[in-house]
Design an enzyme around this catalytic site. Structure first.
Site, PDB file in Angstrom:
ATOM      1  N   ASN A  36     -33.061  -6.885  40.608  1.00  0.00           N
ATOM      2  CA  ASN A  36     -34.236  -6.748  40.155  1.00  0.00           C
ATOM      3  C   ASN A  36     -34.835  -6.193  42.047  1.00  0.00           C
ATOM      4  O   ASN A  36     -34.011  -6.168  42.760  1.00  0.00           O
ATOM      5  CB  ASN A  36     -35.376  -7.425  39.964  1.00  0.00           C
ATOM      6  CG  ASN A  36     -35.434  -8.522  41.242  1.00  0.00           C
ATOM      7  OD1 ASN A  36     -35.596  -8.631  42.456  1.00  0.00           O
ATOM      8  ND2 ASN A  36     -35.955  -9.948  40.328  1.00  0.00           N
ATOM      9  N   ASP A  37     -35.451  -5.757  42.344  1.00  0.00           N
ATOM     10  CA  ASP A  37     -36.029  -4.802  43.171  1.00  0.00           C
ATOM     11  C   ASP A  37     -37.009  -5.871  44.474  1.00  0.00           C
ATOM     12  O   ASP A  37     -36.337  -5.336  45.822  1.00  0.00           O
ATOM     13  CB  ASP A  37     -37.671  -3.901  42.338  1.00  0.00           C
ATOM     14  CG  ASP A  37     -39.258  -4.290  42.566  1.00  0.00           C
ATOM     15  OD1 ASP A  37     -37.980  -6.096  41.448  1.00  0.00           O
ATOM     16  OD2 ASP A  37     -39.885  -4.739  42.382  1.00  0.00           O
ATOM     17  N   GLY A  65     -47.902  -6.759  41.647  1.00  0.00           N
ATOM     18  CA  GLY A  65     -47.137  -8.615  41.743  1.00  0.00           C
ATOM     19  C   GLY A  65     -46.781  -8.909  42.823  1.00  0.00           C
ATOM     20  O   GLY A  65     -46.928  -8.218  44.295  1.00  0.00           O
ATOM     21  N   HIS A  89     -44.607 -16.053  40.418  1.00  0.00           N
ATOM     22  CA  HIS A  89     -44.483 -16.874  39.248  1.00  0.00           C
ATOM     23  C   HIS A  89     -44.875 -18.188  39.752  1.00  0.00           C
ATOM     24  O   HIS A  89     -44.658 -18.847  38.507  1.00  0.00           O
ATOM     25  CB  HIS A  89     -43.704 -16.343  37.850  1.00  0.00           C
ATOM     26  CG  HIS A  89     -44.350 -15.154  37.843  1.00  0.00           C
ATOM     27  ND1 HIS A  89     -45.620 -14.742  37.124  1.00  0.00           N
ATOM     28  CD2 HIS A  89     -43.645 -13.476  38.360  1.00  0.00           C
ATOM     29  CE1 HIS A  89     -45.413 -13.215  37.477  1.00  0.00           C
ATOM     30  NE2 HIS A  89     -44.124 -12.511  37.921  1.00  0.00           N
ATOM     31  N   CYS A  99     -51.711 -14.541  33.903  1.00  0.00           N
ATOM     32  CA  CYS A  99     -50.865 -14.122  35.131  1.00  0.00           C
ATOM     33  C   CYS A  99     -50.502 -13.342  33.310  1.00  0.00           C
ATOM     34  O   CYS A  99     -49.904 -13.477  32.465  1.00  0.00           O
ATOM     35  CB  CYS A  99     -50.079 -14.955  35.367  1.00  0.00           C
ATOM     36  SG  CYS A  99     -48.671 -13.706  36.462  1.00  0.00           S
ATOM     37  N   CYS A 101     -47.667 -13.406  32.832  1.00  0.00           N
ATOM     38  CA  CYS A 101     -45.619 -14.550  32.622  1.00  0.00           C
ATOM     39  C   CYS A 101     -46.277 -14.744  31.815  1.00  0.00           C
ATOM     40  O   CYS A 101     -45.726 -15.463  30.957  1.00  0.00           O
ATOM     41  CB  CYS A 101     -45.557 -14.231  33.540  1.00  0.00           C
ATOM     42  SG  CYS A 101     -47.042 -15.760  33.912  1.00  0.00           S
ATOM     43  N   CYS A 106     -50.692 -18.672  38.713  1.00  0.00           N
ATOM     44  CA  CYS A 106     -49.904 -18.322  39.773  1.00  0.00           C
ATOM     45  C   CYS A 106     -49.937 -17.554  40.835  1.00  0.00           C
ATOM     46  O   CYS A 106     -51.311 -16.845  40.987  1.00  0.00           O
ATOM     47  CB  CYS A 106     -49.237 -16.584  39.238  1.00  0.00           C
ATOM     48  SG  CYS A 106     -47.885 -17.459  37.441  1.00  0.00           S
ATOM     49  N   GLU A 108     -48.862 -14.526  41.729  1.00  0.00           N
ATOM     50  CA  GLU A 108     -49.302 -13.488  41.856  1.00  0.00           C
ATOM     51  C   GLU A 108     -51.038 -12.698  41.176  1.00  0.00           C
ATOM     52  O   GLU A 108     -51.682 -12.338  41.518  1.00  0.00           O
ATOM     53  CB  GLU A 108     -48.359 -13.088  40.457  1.00  0.00           C
ATOM     54  CG  GLU A 108     -48.181 -11.228  40.155  1.00  0.00           C
ATOM     55  CD  GLU A 108     -47.572 -10.813  39.294  1.00  0.00           C
ATOM     56  OE1 GLU A 108     -46.382 -11.200  40.461  1.00  0.00           O
ATOM     57  OE2 GLU A 108     -47.494  -9.934  38.357  1.00  0.00           O
TER      58      GLU A 108
HETATM   59 ZN   LIG Z   1     -46.782 -15.341  36.288  1.00  0.00          ZN
END
Ligand SMILES: [Zn+2]
Length: 244
Positions: A36-37, A65, A89, A99, A101, A106, A108
């Site tokens: 992932n990034d 995010g 998260h 959030c 998610c 979180c 974020e």
């Molecule tokens: Zn989250």
């Protein structure tokens, strides 16, 4: 991730168990490796950036995010099932906003660009005075994190307090990371770090409150050096390692 499958992604709703590696390999006819990034950005900073001579570090990419990457013994730590390092998260406030998610409160939700915009919109709806109203031409949908930063530089109290709050929750999270892993370095990267002078003092205050004195004295907390290129450089480094 190691299997080349996207299990789930909060910011790409509907992406469940997508075999991305094999799909791209079929199109490109070349070996493809998937990460992932944020893991790539962490490896980029470790390989060519702020963490060049560092063997253990945590990198947070603070943009739309918050992504996280953990480097342990010079390698990205993927966890037992390839989903480690989702540092954006972790819960910093169990009573906080929902959030993407599905969890509440979180990191974020507070310290990403999206989190700060949410906070600004909520405050304006609650009747708080702010220069953001004028900057956004009276439309809360126009508010961006960059606008919050600009308003803060003009002395706007609400924008300054939003950035400070983002720093506070960031500091709570970082203190946890330091207490768990005792890394040599924490690297912060991404567009939000442009507002460093506004958010970092409150982050530092929380980190100092919540970690052992010896730990915080030995942990370097720095801005990334590769700016927008950390992810691509790191992805190249990770693929290079696999092909070696
Ligand atoms: Zn989250």
């Amino acid at each position: 991730m190691e299997l080349g499958i996207i299990a789930t992604s909060p910011n790409f709703p509907g992406w469940k168990n997508i075999p991305l590696k094999s799909l791209i390999e079929k199109s490109l006819h070349h070996p493809v490796f998937l990460d992932n990034d944020a893991n790539s950005a962490a490896y980029g900073e470790k390989w060519m950036g702020a963490g060049k001579r560092i063997s253990s570090m945590i990198c947070l990419t603070m943009g739309t995010g918050i992504g996280g990457g953990i480097i342990l013994d010079n390698k990205v730590w993927h966890g037992a099932h390839g989903m480690g390092g989702e540092l954006g998260h972790i819960t910093v406030n169990p009573y906080g906003p929902r959030c993407n998610c599905g969890n509440y409160g979180c990191l974020e939700s507070y310290s990403s660009a999206t989190g700060m915009v949410r906070s600004a919109v909520e405050s304006i709806s609650a009747g708080k005075m702010t220069k953001l109203k004028k900057l956004s031409s009276g439309k809360t949908g126009n508010i961006t994190a960059k606008m919050i930063y600009e308003a803060a530089t003009q002395g706007d109290r609400l924008s300054i307090s939003i950035l400070r709050e983002a720093g506070k929750y960031l500091g709570i999270a970082i203190a946890g990371f330091i207490n768990i892993l005792n890394p040599e370095m924490i690297v912060l990267t991404g567009e939000v770090t442009g507002a460093w002078d506004f958010f970092f003092p409150s982050a530092k205050e929380e980190i100092e409150h919540r970690t052992y004195t010896t730990l915080i004295k030995q942990t370097k907390i720095v801005r990334g050096k590769l700016k927008g290129t950390a992810g691509t450089i790191g992805a190249a480094g990770l693929a290079w390692n696999k092909l070696k």
